[in-house]
Design an enzyme around this catalytic site. Structure first.
Site, PDB file in Angstrom:
ATOM      1  N   CYS A   1       7.907   1.281   3.205  1.00  0.00           N
ATOM      2  CA  CYS A   1       8.206   2.321   2.223  1.00  0.00           C
ATOM      3  C   CYS A   1       7.635   3.648   2.716  1.00  0.00           C
ATOM      4  O   CYS A   1       7.007   4.385   1.966  1.00  0.00           O
ATOM      5  CB  CYS A   1       7.699   1.961   0.835  1.00  0.00           C
ATOM      6  SG  CYS A   1       6.066   1.249   0.820  1.00  0.00           S
ATOM      7  N   GLY A   2       7.843   3.932   3.982  1.00  0.00           N
ATOM      8  CA  GLY A   2       7.458   5.226   4.530  1.00  0.00           C
ATOM      9  C   GLY A   2       5.956   5.445   4.479  1.00  0.00           C
ATOM     10  O   GLY A   2       5.176   4.516   4.681  1.00  0.00           O
TER      11      GLY A   2
END
Lengths: 289, 134
Positions: A91-92
């Site tokens: 998720c980055g």
């Protein structure tokens, strides 16, 4: 120079990666909507609750014998950092950003000679906090089995934090989470939950009658306030996580697309080169005769 | 008068009512329009809403109510009485019991009262708390 077969294999593998990231993006988008709905649904409660708590706290705040959760223990030597992250990666920078904020906070406190204790919620935060602060790490709350975060989860975490507070294990508690602004922006945030900070501009709502009494209601509300703060942080975090994942997966999908284009051009060029080579061979063979 | 019942997870009810009977910590109270502004904490009990077309009842396990221009009840757990099953109720009772067993010092009285209130509430809606030795 990779052979034609190698190139073809690479194109296929990037294509399947793109399919996966695309699917993950769509799943995250659906989950984001649900997370936002949940955050939206909790808002009436949190708003009313905080309004009442703030006006009560402002009214009682200065008096002697105010609850410890409001007035503090009279010291700020030991700090508890509750670091809330996600259970899953991909998720980055979501988890890294929260951990970074918590770490800078912890370093600052340590430099000031304070004692720091760390509790993590979410597997990803535990991994990175434990690596650097193994000696400060005291507990971890596992939510990996939880499909949808409910108030019960938050109340459980709050009960644990309050138990430690009552036992005198720390003086100040701060929670770390990411505030959801939009799909592309989530702000890592630190919020002090113990002692309760009266928001600026809160006025003592003197027009109310209190039953049983102001102090009794405040003493009842403050622990709930901890749970409410944790609950809304968990919900914000949930929405932020899905938002971060969505944009990370969107980027990944786009990158995979670019890569496929590049590889396809390279593939076509090499194919052309092979054909040209073969032609040259045939022609020079024919001329030699 | 506007009545709102909200829990942390969602808004449970929002309607125009004539009066609300609130299980306050110091005893029941009925709030009608133009009631003096009051904030009271709740004990486990039945919240009755009187409105045109019949009453509605909700089971609450605690929280507090704010009486101003309208009535706002903030309850951590609240359910329409009809939706309280024996199973949910058993869960609440079990939780209160654990709290009582874990209580020490000043909190014992509160925990015992909480459990007793809960059992009384169960009696009111016809659920058995399985607590013969209270």
């Amino acid at each position: 120079m990779p052979s034609l077969k190698d190139l073809k294999n690479r194109i296929e593998s990037v294509k399947s990666t793109r399919k996966i990231t695309k699917a993950m993006q769509m799943v995250a988008a659906a989950k984001l909507r649900r997370a936002q709905d949940a955050a939206e649904a909790s808002r009436p409660y949190t708003e009313r609750f905080n309004a009442v708590l703030s006006s009560l706290a402002a009214a009682v705040g200065d008096s002697e014998g105010a609850p410890k959760l409001l007035a503090g223990t009279g010291s700020d030597q030991t700090h508890l950092l509750v670091v809330m992250t996600s259970e899953r990666g991909l998720c980055g920078g979501f988890n890294a950003n929260i951990a970074k904020l918590a770490k800078s906070h912890a370093d600052k406190l340590k430099a000031a000679g304070k004692t720091v204790k760390i509790v993590t919620v979410g597997k990803k935060g535990r991994e990175s906090m434990k690596r650097e602060y193994a000696d400060l790490f005291i507990d971890h709350v596992d939510l990996s089995e939880v499909k949808r975060v409910g108030y019960g989860n938050a109340a459980g975490i709050a009960a644990d934090v309050l138990k430690r507070f009552d036992a005198g294990e720390f003086d100040v508690a701060t929670i770390f989470f990411a505030k959801f602004n939009s799909v592309i922006s989530q702000d890592p945030t630190a919020q002090q939950i113990i002692p309760f900070e009266v928001p600026e501009g809160a006025e003592a709502g003197a027009l109310y009658d209190y039953e049983p009494s102001e102090e009794a209601i405040l003493a009842d509300l403050l622990p709930r306030g901890v749970a409410t703060a944790i609950f809304s942080a968990l919900l914000e975090n949930g929405a932020s996580e899905q938002g971060a994942r969505m944009s990370a997966m969107d980027n990944a999908t786009r990158n995979a697309g670019d890569m496929i284009d590049k590889l396809t051009i390279q593939y076509n060029r090499s194919r052309q080169a092979v054909i040209t080579n073969e032609l040259i061979e045939i022609i020079s063979g024919a001329e030699a005769l | 008068m506007q009545f709102e019942l909200v829990s942390p997870e969602r808004r449970l009810a929002s309607m125009e009512v004539n009066a609300v009977r609130i299980p306050g910590a110091d005893g029941d109270m009925t709030a009608m329009a133009d009631h003096a502004p009051t904030i009271t904490s709740l004990r486990p009990g039945i919240l009755t809403v009187e409105k045109d077309g019949g009453d509605e009842k909700f089971a609450v396990t605690g929280g507090f109510a704010e009486i101003g221009a309208g009535v706002t009840v903030l309850a951590e757990r609240a359910l329409p009485v009809g939706d309280v099953t024996q199973e949910t109720f058993d869960g609440w009772v079990a939780e209160a019991q654990t709290a009582r067993e874990g209580a020490a010092g000043d909190t014992v009285d509160a925990a015992v009262k909480l459990l007793a209130d809960l059992v009384a509430m169960g009696g009111e809606i016809g659920l058995n708390a399985n607590q013969p030795n209270l």
